[in-house]
Every structure is written in C-alpha cells, then in structure tokens.
Design a protein around this motif. Structure first.
Motif, mmCIF file in Angstrom:
data_model
loop_
_atom_site.group_PDB
_atom_site.id
_atom_site.type_symbol
_atom_site.label_atom_id
_atom_site.label_comp_id
_atom_site.label_asym_id
_atom_site.label_seq_id
_atom_site.Cartn_x
_atom_site.Cartn_y
_atom_site.Cartn_z
ATOM 1 N N THR A 1 -10.189 -1.136 -4.916
ATOM 2 C CA THR A 1 -9.455 0.357 -4.939
ATOM 3 C C THR A 1 -9.795 1.619 -5.851
ATOM 4 N N SER B 1 -6.100 -6.604 -1.376
ATOM 5 C CA SER B 1 -4.667 -6.701 -1.090
ATOM 6 C C SER B 1 -4.014 -5.749 -1.755
ATOM 7 N N LYS C 1 2.898 -4.193 -7.653
ATOM 8 C CA LYS C 1 1.961 -3.283 -7.059
ATOM 9 C C LYS C 1 0.845 -4.039 -6.247
ATOM 10 N N ARG C 2 0.566 -5.152 -6.735
ATOM 11 C CA ARG C 2 -0.262 -5.882 -5.769
ATOM 12 C C ARG C 2 -0.109 -7.433 -5.918
ATOM 13 N N ARG D 1 0.331 3.412 -4.960
ATOM 14 C CA ARG D 1 0.404 2.492 -5.858
ATOM 15 C C ARG D 1 0.186 3.114 -7.200
ATOM 16 N N LYS E 1 4.656 -10.729 -7.253
ATOM 17 C CA LYS E 1 3.700 -9.722 -6.911
ATOM 18 C C LYS E 1 3.147 -8.953 -8.445
#
Ligand code: CDP
Length: 570
Positions: A420, A570, A164-165, A21, A160
C-alpha cells in the motif's frame, strides 16, 4: 503558526487509499485529516521521543519533510496509528507456538491482540508434535500442526487488523517435521487457510540430500525420535509441483537466515513475518519503512548525498518508533526493546533503474541495484552506530557473541512488499519491476481510462512516440515489447514483471540479499503460464545457491484470482 510549504500533489489512487484507510475520521466516517496533517501527526509523535536530545529542535520538521514529499514512508500501522490512542506502529511480529494446549491457545490469543492493532504475525508450527502421536494427559492422540493452524486461521478470520485490513499470517513448518507432506498440499484447496501464507523451512541438510538424491530423517520435535525417512527429491518435487500449481507453499532457507542471526545468544529464527521479508525471534516485532528510490536520480545519476542523508534520518525515525510504540503484550515489548530491530527497505527500485536507463534484468541493472542497496545499508549502520553513542547500543548487544561494532539496532534492513505505501508514493513496489506500463481502467459504463506509467509517458512524449493508439495497443498486449513505434532500448528498459525471465528475477533478489539486506526480501519470481515444474525446480536451486533466504514463485494465471500479493493487497 504553520509555515506554508510547497504542496505535494498525490495521485487520485493515493488519495483514495488514504481516505479509505489512513486518515483519522470522525464518528460519521468523515476524514479529519489530509496528507499534510497526517504527516504532521506522525512526525510529531515520533520526534517526541527525542525531547531531551540536544538536536530535538527541528527533528519533527525533518521527519515531516521526508515523509510528506514521499522520500521515505513508514509501514502502514505507523502512518495509521502514530499519535493516536492505539499507538501500535509495527507491521511484523513472530510468536512462538509451544507444544501444549496452553502454549497453542496463548499463541492464538496473542496473535488476535496483534491483529487487532494492525500487525501481521508469523508462526512456526514446527515445535508441535505430529498428528496422531500420543498425548499423555488425556491418553488421546495429537491433532497435529495443520488442524491447529485451522484454528489460528479461524481466529484471524474474525478479526480485522485494526479494523483496517485483513489479518495476515505466515505459517512455517520445517521440512523434517513428520507432517510435512500434509503441510505441502494443505493449500491446494484454495478455500482453506486463506489468512495464511504457508512456507516450508528448508535446511541445508535437506538441500544436500536433494542434490545427492539421498533420504533424510523426519523427526518428532517433542522427543527427537526419527519417525521415518523420505527421499529428499520426492519431497522437493512435491513442493515444486504445488508451487507450480498455485504459488504455495513458498520456501524459506532457514539455515541461511540463522547464519545471519545477529543475536544467536537469544535464540534461533524459526519464522518470518507474513510476507517473508523479516526474520524475527519468538516475540520480536519490527517496524518497517522504505526509501522511495525513484526520488534519488538527478541528471541521470544517483544523488548519493541526499540518499545517504535520507537513509540516516530514516534509521533515526524507525529507531524512535520503537520507543513510542504501544506493544500489544508485555513479552513483545520486552523482546523488541532488547534487540531494537528495524526494517529499512526500498521501493521504486524500478523507477530508479528506468531513470538511470538500465534494464531491470540486465547485469548493469543488478550492479546499480546492488550498489544502491549496499550504500543504504552502510549509511544505515553508520547512523545506528552514532545512535548507540548517543543513546546506548541495543540492550542485548554483547561483545562476547557479537563481533560487529556496537550499534543501536540488531538488524537494520529488509525489503518489504510495500503493497500500500508504494500506492501512496506512486512507484513500483519494493524491489519489484512494474507489473504493467499501460492499463485500461473501466470507469463508467463505456468510459475507459488509459493509465500510463508516468515515466513511460514522459519519455514517450519527449521522444515523440506517444499516441493514444499506441498506448491502447500496449495495454492490450500487456507489454511494450514488439511495438515497432517504441525504440528498442526503451522496450528493454520498460520490460515488466512478465517480460523479465525468472532467472533475472532471482538474480536481482540474490544481489540485493548479498549487498546490504540484513534480514530478507519479499519478492515474487514471475513465471510465464507455460513454465514447467522443471523451471520452478531450477528457480529454487538458483535462489538457494545465490544465498536467498526464501523464495516465492508465481506462475502467470495459476491462481483462481490472480493477485499481485495476496496479503498485502487486501
Ligand atoms: O505497504 P504496507 O506498509 O501496507 O505493507 P507491506 O510492505 O505490503 O507489508 C509489510 C508487512 O506488513 C508484511 O510483511 C506483513 O508483515 C504486514 N502486513 C499485514 O500484516 N497485513 C496486511 N494486510 C499487509 C501487510
């Protein structure tokens, strides 16, 4: 020519996350970066803002060192987008939802533009007139906040974040909105509003009515009419019951938040960002970053000097981010530049406490956490005051309303989930205790990998109680408690989220809030699956008494798919 520097070793998990990502990629999807070049891209872009400052020389290197060696990490959009064409670097936005068709769909459009760039949005639906009330222009009836929320949800589903997320939203409704009962049960069906966290904005008046078992008024926000009254305890019990069932809705203590509003002259807080740690005024955005506290213990003591230096440099970094940020819409650019809010947070609090040999749930653990957070806040404020001297205070600063010293940023600290970035840094997320100490990962058919917490492994080996057999047992039981081979004091120190009582979780959130957190804290209050509705009620009451600005409870096993933090993971 680049100097050669000692290499920072990242874990396999961190490398995987970065590759998937964060690293920029070529057209075929091959990474064009590694951790070092990513950190150079980010630090150079953010330092560039100070090109004309006398201390510009070496600033990019100082930023680089802080990020590359995992002392401080900015929020994901900054790591992903700094120095790129996209250039949107903030994680958090709050957008107003006005009570008109134009207002609602403007908000959906603006939200889409925010999501496209990797940001998350918070909305308050409290200004919308209740379901079935009159609509003048069409002589029809209003759909109400929940049916509009479904439109926001559908729009999010298709976008999205920055590719990326997943899109993340917070949906807030005041407890005195006439549609509150419908809102409380809206996420009972776990297939609905999946791109939202829902939270009820609870007022002090309501909490008083709960305590005294009184009724309170539901008010139509479009005209101020009292629509009906409800018994506060019944509504509170309903919130408790639903949260007990599957963790939603959360609660936000909106009056506590507004008491700490540093720019009341610009408006009131109505909503937070998706994970709840950042209260923002309509159209404000905020960029976040977290200090990795596990890096600041030396010989069993906090390395205050180095921690202070990082907190000050982090504020310089976050403040610069505002000036090299490409905002998705002009209204957001304008509001953000007026107040220049930043969210300096912490991660790896548990790693720090373990190294100080203090149990997370103990009074001593809380005192240490409070002291560290207060220190970070003091250093952050000193840096912000210094920046105000250098570059001017935040433009909305006004001595008539703001009694604190002139500083560069209207808000400085909040504690983020770090869903993350804590994986990149290999530490416990935000201010949370570790969720497990030993895990078994199934790699191939029958191959199993033991994943042992790095601090636990180091201590267990040093003290001679490490064995593969013991680690298997710990993984299976899900706790270090009750294994005779593990010395009692280490059992206490390595208690995980489920081994820590709900009260201790809340008390940790409470002391952090009181000691150095300007905005709010993203934290999960873990309850065992055997917890009752009464336990949830007690938890909310305690959080309110302690001055928390919001609470999220999670009863073990109560969601179909257990996740640590739905949106962040996610
Ligand atoms: O660790 P990372 O920087 O990715 O983010 P986090 O600390 O887990 O979340 C910080 C904030 O980022 C959240 O409160 C949201 O506002 C936003 N966020 C988001 O918009 N979408 C996600 N999937 C995760 C987080």
């Amino acid at each position: 020519m680049t100097r050669s520097i000692p290499k920072q070793q990242l874990t396999d998990t961190a490398e995987t996350v970065l590759e998937r990502r964060y690293y920029l990629k070529d057209a075929e999807g091959k990474p064009l970066e590694n951790w070092e070049t990513l950190c150079r891209r980010v630090s150079n872009a953010v330092a560039q803002v100070d090109l004309d400052q006398p201390d510009y020389e070496g600033l990019a290197d100082r930023f680089f060192t802080m990020i590359y060696y995992l002392d401080f990490l900015p929020n994901s959009p900054c790591l992903m987008n700094a120095g790129t064409d996209l250039g949107q670097l903030s994680a958090c936005f709050v957008l107003p939802v006005e009570d008109s068709m134009d207002g609602i769909f403007t908000s959906i459009r603006n939200g889409a533009l925010v999501h496209k760039t990797g940001g998350g949005t918070g909305y308050s639906f409290s200004r919308l007139r209740p379901k079935n009330s009159a609509v003048q222009s069409t002589q029809g009836v209003a759909s109400g906040p929940l049916s509009f929320a479904a439109v926001f949800d559908a729009a999010t589903e298709t976008i999205k974040q920055g590719g990326k997320r997943r899109g993340a939203n917070m949906g807030v409704l005041r407890v005195d909105h006439p549609d509150i009962l419908e809102f409380i049960v809206a996420k009972q069906d776990q297939t609905r509003y999946t791109n939202f966290n829902f939270s009820v904005a609870i007022t002090d008046l309501f909490m008083e009515a709960v305590k005294n078992d009184q009724e309170y008024d539901l008010i139509d926000p479009s005209n101020g009419d009292i629509i009906r009254t409800l018994r506060a305890r019944e509504v509170f019990d309903k919130i408790v019951d639903l949260a007990w069932h599957n963790g939603e809705p959360g609660v936000l203590f909106i009056d506590a938040a507004n008491r700490d509003n540093t720019t009341p002259q610009l408006g009131k807080f109505e909503a937070t960002n998706p994970c709840g740690e950042q209260w923002l005024l309509p159209y404000e955005s905020c960029n976040l970053g977290s200090i990795n506290l596990g890096q600041y213990v030396k010989n069993g003591k906090v390395d205050w000097e180095r921690l202070g230096a990082t907190a000050r440099l982090a504020v310089r970094f976050l403040d610069n981010v505002i000036d090299c940020n490409r905002f998705p819409i002009p209204e957001i650019a304008e509001m953000t530049q007026k107040t220049r809010k930043v969210g300096l947070g912490i991660m790896g609090l548990h790693d720090m406490l373990i190294q100080l040999e203090l149990p997370y749930g103990s009074e001593e653990g809380r005192q240490a956490a409070a002291e560290v957070m207060a220190f970070v806040r003091t250093e952050a404020e000193a840096a912000s005051i210094e920046l105000a001297t250098m570059k001017g205070p935040f433009p909305a600063y006004d001595e008539r309303f703001n009694t604190y010293p002139a500083r560069r940023n209207a808000a400085l600290t909040s504690i983020q989930p770090t869903g993350t970035v804590s994986m990149i840094a290999d530490c416990a997320s935000g201010c949370e205790p570790y969720f497990s100490i030993v895990m078994i990962k199934n790699v191939m058919d029958n191959d199993r990998l033991l994943m042992v917490n790095k601090l636990f492994e180091r201590i267990a080996r040093a003290e001679g109680f490490y064995s593969a057999e013991l680690m298997e047992k710990v993984a299976k039981s899900g706790t270090v408690i009750g294994h005779a081979a593990i010395p009692k004091r280490w059992q206490e120190i390595f208690r995980t989220a489920q081994d820590i009582s709900p009260e201790q979780h809340i008390r940790m959130q409470g002391v952090l809030q009181k000691n150095g957190v300007d905005s709010s804290i993203s934290k999960t209050i873990n309850l065992p699956s055997s917890a009752t509705q009464d336990d949830v009620r007690t938890a909310y009451m305690l959080g309110f008494e302690l001055g928390c600005k919001g609470l999220t409870v999670y009863r073990d096993g109560s969601r179909d798919h257990q996740v640590l933090n739905t949106v962040a993971s996610s």
